[in-house]
Design an enzyme around this catalytic site. Structure first.
Site, short mmCIF file in Angstrom:
data_model
loop_
_atom_site.label_atom_id
_atom_site.label_comp_id
_atom_site.label_asym_id
_atom_site.label_seq_id
_atom_site.Cartn_x
_atom_site.Cartn_y
_atom_site.Cartn_z
CG ASP A 1 -2.82 5.17 -2.54
OD1 ASP A 1 -2.00 4.33 -2.97
OD2 ASP A 1 -3.66 4.91 -1.66
CG HIS B 1 -2.20 -0.81 0.95
ND1 HIS B 1 -3.13 -0.49 -0.02
CD2 HIS B 1 -2.67 -1.94 1.55
CE1 HIS B 1 -4.11 -1.38 -0.02
NE2 HIS B 1 -3.86 -2.27 0.93
#
Length: 376
Positions: A160, A130
């Protein structure tokens, strides 16, 4: 009509940076259709569709990619598109029969956008991860935090969204522009490790020149400077100052009513003591609009309300949900406000009609279980 009006994009449903890249393209006027699962997947965060803001601005088709007829429909959509977006682990789309070789054979002008954390190849390509993991590998995470303390997670803005979604959207816009000249599409491989590393370019240059320490919280831009930081006020609320240039520091010292001084702990203590004498709003009345490089530290609940943000309509209300407006702005091809997010699959028939399929085609797709139609 935004600057991307007329561009068609097929988005294969994912989470995080892929949906945000699709949102950015849709915000700019592209017609984006999202291919969602026929049954919801459990991502651990449950909220009504109207609050799933990364999904705004596009229709959703409930498609079953485990069915051969679902794969065929996806390829038909890709054949009618200018671009596609997928964010699966490397090799997944190839196993489905939807990889770039197949897609570009069906549509040679297609821009095939791929969003991953580690990239399409390399020792880590198949590993789960992540945002925090990706920025950890780039040097970005190590640089963020207070002196003598552990690195601090900067939300998922750096990996992200900054290093992922923005670089994917930028890369696709570049490839779409090139395709207009060459007539040929291509793969855009956007890895969050690559994008986050790119965001660190200035700091790598400063470090190479001996101007940036690897010790967190000791540099001018990482909280190590008294004139570039956050201070509490008398009411416990916070303000920010960023008076890097000497002329701006002079304004800050004058308006705070303190004597100039060299950067260091003593100056930090004097600035902190000054801010403690008034509330945040009182300091706003004194410092806002000056060259002291000042702004109050606002919460998300407060951010839509300052006069500056109101005048620029930085935040908008869509379907009763206050949210950031599309950005950036254009003088001539101004984008319309995006439609609110819809429940996955709720726009299946409407989306397919918009993409040139007939009602009988759609009923045929439903009969073969390629799609799931909802009853309104």
């Amino acid at each position: 009509m935004g600057p991307l009006a007329g561009i068609r994009v097929v988005e294969f449903a994912g989470i995080g940076p892929g949906p945000m890249a699709a949102m950015l393209l849709a915000d700019m006027g592209a017609t984006v259709v999202r291919l969602d699962r026929t049954a919801p997947s459990d991502l651990g965060v449950h909220k009504p569709a109207r609050f799933d803001l990364l999904m705004r601005g596009r229709r959703s088709i409930a498609i079953d990619l485990k069915q051969p007829s679902g794969i065929d429909l996806a390829l038909q959509l890709v054949a009618r598109a200018d671009a596609s977006i997928e964010g699966f682990r490397p090799g997944t789309m190839e196993r489905l029969g939807l990889g770039p070789e197949v897609a570009l054979a069906r549509n040679p002008r297609l821009v095939y956008g791929r969003m991953t954390g580690w990239g399409q190849e390399g020792p880590l390509a198949q590993a789960a991860g992540h945002d925090l993991n990706y920025i950890a590998l780039t040097g970005a995470l190590s640089a963020i935090g207070n002196a003598g303390e552990a690195p601090v997670a900067p939300l998922n803005l750096v990996g992200d969204f900054g290093g992922g979604a923005l670089y994917l959207a930028f890369g696709m816009a570049c490839a779409l522009l090139e395709a207009r000249h060459s007539g040929q599409g291509q793969v855009v491989d956007a890895a969050m490790t690559d994008g986050a590393s790119s965001l660190m370019t200035m700091f790598f240059g400063m470090h190479a020149a001996g101007l940036y320490s690897l010790d967190r919280g000791t540099n001018i831009l990482d909280g190590g400077s008294a004139i570039y930081g956050v201070y509490p006020c008398a009411d416990g609320l916070y303000v920010s100052v960023a008076a890097i240039e000497m002329k701006f520091r002079a304004d800050l010292f004058r308006l705070l009513g303190i004597e100039p001084g060299n950067d260091g702990p003593e100056l930090r203590a004097r600035i902190a003591a000054a801010f403690k004498t008034r509330t945040r709003d009182q300091w706003c009345a004194t410092l806002e609009g000056s060259d002291a490089c000042f702004a109050p530290v606002l919460t998300m609940a407060e951010a839509p309300h300052p006069p500056h943000n109101k005048l620029r309509q930085t935040f908008v209300d869509i379907d009763g949900v206050v949210q950031p407006a599309p950005a950036p702005r254009f003088g001539r091809t101004k984008p319309a406000l995006p439609r609110p997010p819809e429940t996955p699959g709720a726009g299946t028939r409407e989306a397919l009609l918009e993409w040139g399929f007939s009602d009988s085609d759609i009923d045929g797709f439903a009969a073969t279980k390629a799609i799931a139609l909802t009853t309104k």
